[in-house]
Design a protein around this motif. Sequence first.
Motif, PDB file in Angstrom:
ATOM      1  N   ARG A  37       0.891  -1.292   0.000  1.00  0.00           N
ATOM      2  CA  ARG A  37       0.354   0.019   0.216  1.00  0.00           C
ATOM      3  C   ARG A  37       0.952   1.296  -0.061  1.00  0.00           C
ATOM      4  O   ARG A  37       0.206   2.185  -0.454  1.00  0.00           O
ATOM      5  N   LYS A  38       2.039   1.040   0.467  1.00  0.00           N
ATOM      6  CA  LYS A  38       3.010   2.308   0.328  1.00  0.00           C
ATOM      7  C   LYS A  38       3.689   2.267  -0.967  1.00  0.00           C
ATOM      8  O   LYS A  38       4.686   1.432  -1.250  1.00  0.00           O
ATOM      9  N   GLY A  39       3.129   2.543  -2.069  1.00  0.00           N
ATOM     10  CA  GLY A  39       3.334   2.682  -3.105  1.00  0.00           C
ATOM     11  C   GLY A  39       4.595   3.043  -3.632  1.00  0.00           C
ATOM     12  O   GLY A  39       5.272   2.693  -4.760  1.00  0.00           O
ATOM     13  N   GLY A  40       5.254   3.952  -3.034  1.00  0.00           N
ATOM     14  CA  GLY A  40       6.680   4.411  -3.192  1.00  0.00           C
ATOM     15  C   GLY A  40       7.783   3.670  -2.937  1.00  0.00           C
ATOM     16  O   GLY A  40       8.920   3.880  -3.640  1.00  0.00           O
ATOM     17  N   LEU A  41       7.447   2.676  -2.273  1.00  0.00           N
ATOM     18  CA  LEU A  41       8.451   1.601  -2.045  1.00  0.00           C
ATOM     19  C   LEU A  41       8.876   0.808  -3.207  1.00  0.00           C
ATOM     20  O   LEU A  41       8.313   0.132  -4.010  1.00  0.00           O
ATOM     21  N   PRO A  42      10.191   0.801  -3.541  1.00  0.00           N
ATOM     22  CA  PRO A  42      10.957  -0.147  -4.536  1.00  0.00           C
ATOM     23  C   PRO A  42      10.575  -1.383  -4.172  1.00  0.00           C
ATOM     24  O   PRO A  42      10.637  -1.998  -3.342  1.00  0.00           O
ATOM     25  N   LEU A  47      10.814  -6.613  -0.897  1.00  0.00           N
ATOM     26  CA  LEU A  47      11.123  -8.160  -0.809  1.00  0.00           C
ATOM     27  C   LEU A  47      12.236  -8.221   0.169  1.00  0.00           C
ATOM     28  O   LEU A  47      12.250  -9.252   1.033  1.00  0.00           O
ATOM     29  N   ALA A  48      13.041  -7.288   0.582  1.00  0.00           N
ATOM     30  CA  ALA A  48      14.062  -7.434   1.473  1.00  0.00           C
ATOM     31  C   ALA A  48      13.247  -7.528   2.856  1.00  0.00           C
ATOM     32  O   ALA A  48      13.808  -7.970   3.852  1.00  0.00           O
ATOM     33  N   ALA A  49      12.259  -6.812   2.962  1.00  0.00           N
ATOM     34  CA  ALA A  49      11.483  -6.626   4.312  1.00  0.00           C
ATOM     35  C   ALA A  49      10.701  -7.882   4.455  1.00  0.00           C
ATOM     36  O   ALA A  49      10.742  -8.443   5.606  1.00  0.00           O
ATOM     37  N   ALA A 176       5.041  -6.131 -10.443  1.00  0.00           N
ATOM     38  CA  ALA A 176       6.492  -5.799 -10.749  1.00  0.00           C
ATOM     39  C   ALA A 176       6.889  -6.757  -9.425  1.00  0.00           C
ATOM     40  O   ALA A 176       8.091  -7.353  -9.889  1.00  0.00           O
ATOM     41  N   LEU A 177       6.408  -6.656  -8.543  1.00  0.00           N
ATOM     42  CA  LEU A 177       6.793  -7.646  -7.388  1.00  0.00           C
ATOM     43  C   LEU A 177       6.733  -8.963  -7.730  1.00  0.00           C
ATOM     44  O   LEU A 177       7.416  -9.993  -7.328  1.00  0.00           O
ATOM     45  N   GLN A 178       5.553  -9.341  -8.235  1.00  0.00           N
ATOM     46  CA  GLN A 178       5.200 -10.621  -8.501  1.00  0.00           C
ATOM     47  C   GLN A 178       6.347 -11.130  -9.747  1.00  0.00           C
ATOM     48  O   GLN A 178       6.805 -12.222  -9.780  1.00  0.00           O
ATOM     49  N   HIS A 179       6.680 -10.158 -10.591  1.00  0.00           N
ATOM     50  CA  HIS A 179       7.589 -10.691 -11.656  1.00  0.00           C
ATOM     51  C   HIS A 179       8.870 -10.953 -11.058  1.00  0.00           C
ATOM     52  O   HIS A 179       9.620 -11.916 -11.360  1.00  0.00           O
ATOM     53  N   ARG A 180       9.319 -10.033  -9.999  1.00  0.00           N
ATOM     54  CA  ARG A 180      10.646 -10.439  -9.534  1.00  0.00           C
ATOM     55  C   ARG A 180      10.688 -11.399  -8.481  1.00  0.00           C
ATOM     56  O   ARG A 180      11.546 -12.212  -8.581  1.00  0.00           O
TER      57      ARG A 180
END
Length: 279
Positions: A37-42, A47-49, A176-180
Amino acid sequence: MSFLVLILVLWFEKFSGLRHLVQRDGFFLGELARLERKGGLPVGWVLAAVVLAPVLVLTLLLHVLEPVAYGLLALPVHLLVLVYSLGRGDAKASLGPVRDAWHRGDEQAALHVAARDLGIVADGPRNLRERLQSRLLWEAYQGFFAVIFWYFLLGPAVALAYRLLALCQAHSQRPALQHRAEQLRHLMDWVPVRVVALSFALVGNFVAVAREILHELLNWHVTAAHLVARVGRMADDGSDAGTASENDCGMRRLDGLWDLVLRCGVLWYAAFALWTVLA
């Protein structure tokens, strides 16, 4: 200790409800949704978190516990983490309603149940059979073989990383997160899925697998799901020909593939035992 934990996992899987008590993803999925929900996070930070941070905490905890009491305090941590890292649900039991429909000879009911319960949309009985076979093999691989491969090779932290990446891929709302997560999982799948493919060949029809599949084993672009499904069906060597009905053939093939998975599991545990004795 790794082999002992692998034996205990089988015991708890068969004779206790530990898996259902441990495999609770609510907190993880809640944190994943909160960070998304924090859309600005890369993507890398998310993934690191949700993946790297738990893995590092587990690694630190085991580093502290393993020297104490000859590792006895670390044993339950290994067991709980490995149980949590296994796949969700029961691959064979989930096919029960479809098998019941097949047993009644109701092909339309089988198609409906597969779409409702499994999310598998097929355009006919033959296509449904192929999709169910692929699902059974993929769930057996990603829910068990990939996890115990990384656990035995590199420990519980890497097994946990594999499961957390799978959860990110399945539940993330950011493409993008799913793809990574899919890319990282493909990287982690590359070796174990090929070991499973070779194992299927050893406990099944080796000639058929060697003739059709071995030239694809080093192909980076072949997905794990495609490879394990294709090799499994070929190694099982079940024939659809004959006088049996389509439904009987479908049930026979599922049973044959499950027997193939069990033989592969026995082969892996025998190899683990031999390695433990010789190491």
